[in-house]
Design an enzyme around this catalytic site. Sequence first.
Site, PDB file in Angstrom:
ATOM      1  N   THR A 144       0.846  -1.190   0.000  1.00 31.12           N
ATOM      2  CA  THR A 144       0.000   0.000   0.000  1.00 31.12           C
ATOM      3  C   THR A 144       0.884   1.244   0.000  1.00 31.12           C
ATOM      4  O   THR A 144       2.028   1.198   0.440  1.00 31.12           O
ATOM      5  CB  THR A 144      -0.879  -0.038   1.267  1.00 31.12           C
ATOM      6  OG1 THR A 144      -1.777  -1.137   1.169  1.00 31.12           O
ATOM      7  CG2 THR A 144      -1.656   1.245   1.469  1.00 31.12           C
ATOM      8  N   ARG A 171     -13.813  -7.241  -1.279  1.00 29.28           N
ATOM      9  CA  ARG A 171     -13.068  -7.116  -0.028  1.00 29.28           C
ATOM     10  C   ARG A 171     -12.640  -5.672   0.189  1.00 29.28           C
ATOM     11  O   ARG A 171     -12.181  -4.991  -0.721  1.00 29.28           O
ATOM     12  CB  ARG A 171     -11.848  -8.031  -0.057  1.00 29.28           C
ATOM     13  CG  ARG A 171     -11.004  -8.013   1.235  1.00 29.28           C
ATOM     14  CD  ARG A 171      -9.812  -7.094   1.139  1.00 29.28           C
ATOM     15  NE  ARG A 171      -8.957  -7.185   2.342  1.00 29.28           N
ATOM     16  CZ  ARG A 171      -7.872  -6.455   2.535  1.00 29.28           C
ATOM     17  NH1 ARG A 171      -7.476  -5.579   1.618  1.00 29.28           N
ATOM     18  NH2 ARG A 171      -7.171  -6.569   3.647  1.00 29.28           N
ATOM     19  N   ILE A 172     -12.794  -5.180   1.412  1.00 27.99           N
ATOM     20  CA  ILE A 172     -12.359  -3.834   1.787  1.00 27.99           C
ATOM     21  C   ILE A 172     -11.328  -3.963   2.894  1.00 27.99           C
ATOM     22  O   ILE A 172     -11.551  -4.657   3.889  1.00 27.99           O
ATOM     23  CB  ILE A 172     -13.542  -2.973   2.251  1.00 27.99           C
ATOM     24  CG1 ILE A 172     -14.515  -2.757   1.087  1.00 27.99           C
ATOM     25  CG2 ILE A 172     -13.059  -1.626   2.799  1.00 27.99           C
ATOM     26  CD1 ILE A 172     -15.805  -2.074   1.481  1.00 27.99           C
ATOM     27  N   GLY A 173     -10.191  -3.309   2.720  1.00 28.86           N
ATOM     28  CA  GLY A 173      -9.126  -3.359   3.711  1.00 28.86           C
ATOM     29  C   GLY A 173      -9.141  -2.155   4.631  1.00 28.86           C
ATOM     30  O   GLY A 173     -10.139  -1.448   4.761  1.00 28.86           O
ATOM     31  N   ASP A 174      -7.994  -1.910   5.246  1.00 30.72           N
ATOM     32  CA  ASP A 174      -7.901  -0.805   6.206  1.00 30.72           C
ATOM     33  C   ASP A 174      -7.703   0.546   5.539  1.00 30.72           C
ATOM     34  O   ASP A 174      -8.048   1.581   6.120  1.00 30.72           O
ATOM     35  CB  ASP A 174      -6.738  -1.048   7.166  1.00 30.72           C
ATOM     36  CG  ASP A 174      -5.387  -0.986   6.445  1.00 30.72           C
ATOM     37  OD1 ASP A 174      -4.653   0.004   6.615  1.00 30.72           O
ATOM     38  OD2 ASP A 174      -5.065  -1.925   5.708  1.00 30.72           O
ATOM     39  N   THR A 224       0.129   0.653   6.833  1.00 23.92           N
ATOM     40  CA  THR A 224       0.247  -0.340   5.773  1.00 23.92           C
ATOM     41  C   THR A 224       0.542  -1.677   6.415  1.00 23.92           C
ATOM     42  O   THR A 224       1.118  -1.742   7.497  1.00 23.92           O
ATOM     43  CB  THR A 224       1.374   0.034   4.786  1.00 23.92           C
ATOM     44  OG1 THR A 224       1.501  -0.998   3.810  1.00 23.92           O
ATOM     45  CG2 THR A 224       2.707   0.219   5.483  1.00 23.92           C
ATOM     46  N   GLY A 225       0.121  -2.749   5.766  1.00 19.84           N
ATOM     47  CA  GLY A 225       0.401  -4.057   6.331  1.00 19.84           C
ATOM     48  C   GLY A 225      -0.799  -4.964   6.286  1.00 19.84           C
ATOM     49  O   GLY A 225      -1.588  -4.944   5.340  1.00 19.84           O
TER      50      GLY A 225
END
Length: 327
Positions: free
Chosen positions: A196, A224-227, A246-247
């Site tokens: 990211t 899918r939705i990430g942070d 990020t991560g």
Amino acid sequence: MGGWAIAVHGGAGVDPNLPLECQEQAKQLLTRCINLGISALRSNLSAIDVVELVVRELETDPFFNSGRGSALTENGTVEMEASIMDGPKRRCGAVSGLTTVKNPISLARLVMEKSPHSYIGFSGAEAFARQQGAEVVDNEYFITKENVGMLKLAKEAKTILFDYSIPATGLDKCSAGVDSPIVMNGLPISVYAPETVGCVVVDSQGRCAAATSTGGLMNKMTGRIGDSPLIGAGTYACDLCGVSCTGEGEAIIRGTLAREVAAVMEYKGLGLQEAMDFVIKHRLDEGHAGLIAVSKSGEVACGFNTTGMFRACATEDGFMEVGIWEQ
């Protein structure tokens, strides 16, 4: 005020076997982006303008996982997400599920400034982009041959790959092989190295801002939705600081990581680096992540509990660092 400061990241969890030429390419891109931000700050652009400018540059270059060069879904398409936050009044904007918007971070800012909402996703975000005249392109623009190869590897391994820029010569070349998988939400993941992008800035007037953008995970489920688009998780800015994460997205979401940095500064009275170290140690619950942050007093900090993090930072007093590995 302690003057301006800026930090940029291109992801944490770097594969230790990443070829030297790829490492050099990453450093050159990070250097170009940090210098772009420095020039803008010296020209008295506001923090929010600078984070958008720098992340747009990262989205345009295919090296990292955002905009062009984004990771591919299980269906071989790109679904991008981004968020931006302006510290002084905690205004924010976020987008998810973008398939044609050339610069997701700029659409996130349009959500912040031109809509009554903070977060718009998928078909609604695409329609809003066209309504606002944002630049759009075919989904194929975002797809690179390297990512097509990595998606093939991921499908063959029946897993999710995080680092699309690992040489596509087999999973045995990766730092975390299938014999020792990392677990995300209880499920094994064979490779951990997300990329990211993000930027945090405090300008000469003490205004903080943060921006984060990503294509997500290679071979991720569609939808899918990430942070990265979640305010308080992947991105946060207030009158104290600006943070971009990020991560491992699921771990960052559980720990509301970006907001936690600001919270421990406010409620525990910790300094910026102390707050970041505390959050990495106590809020990740065995997850893996990296953070960049600035404070209103002109401090800059980077931290991670992974093998490395693509990063660059600079301050008005002349400090500048571009790195990948732990010092």
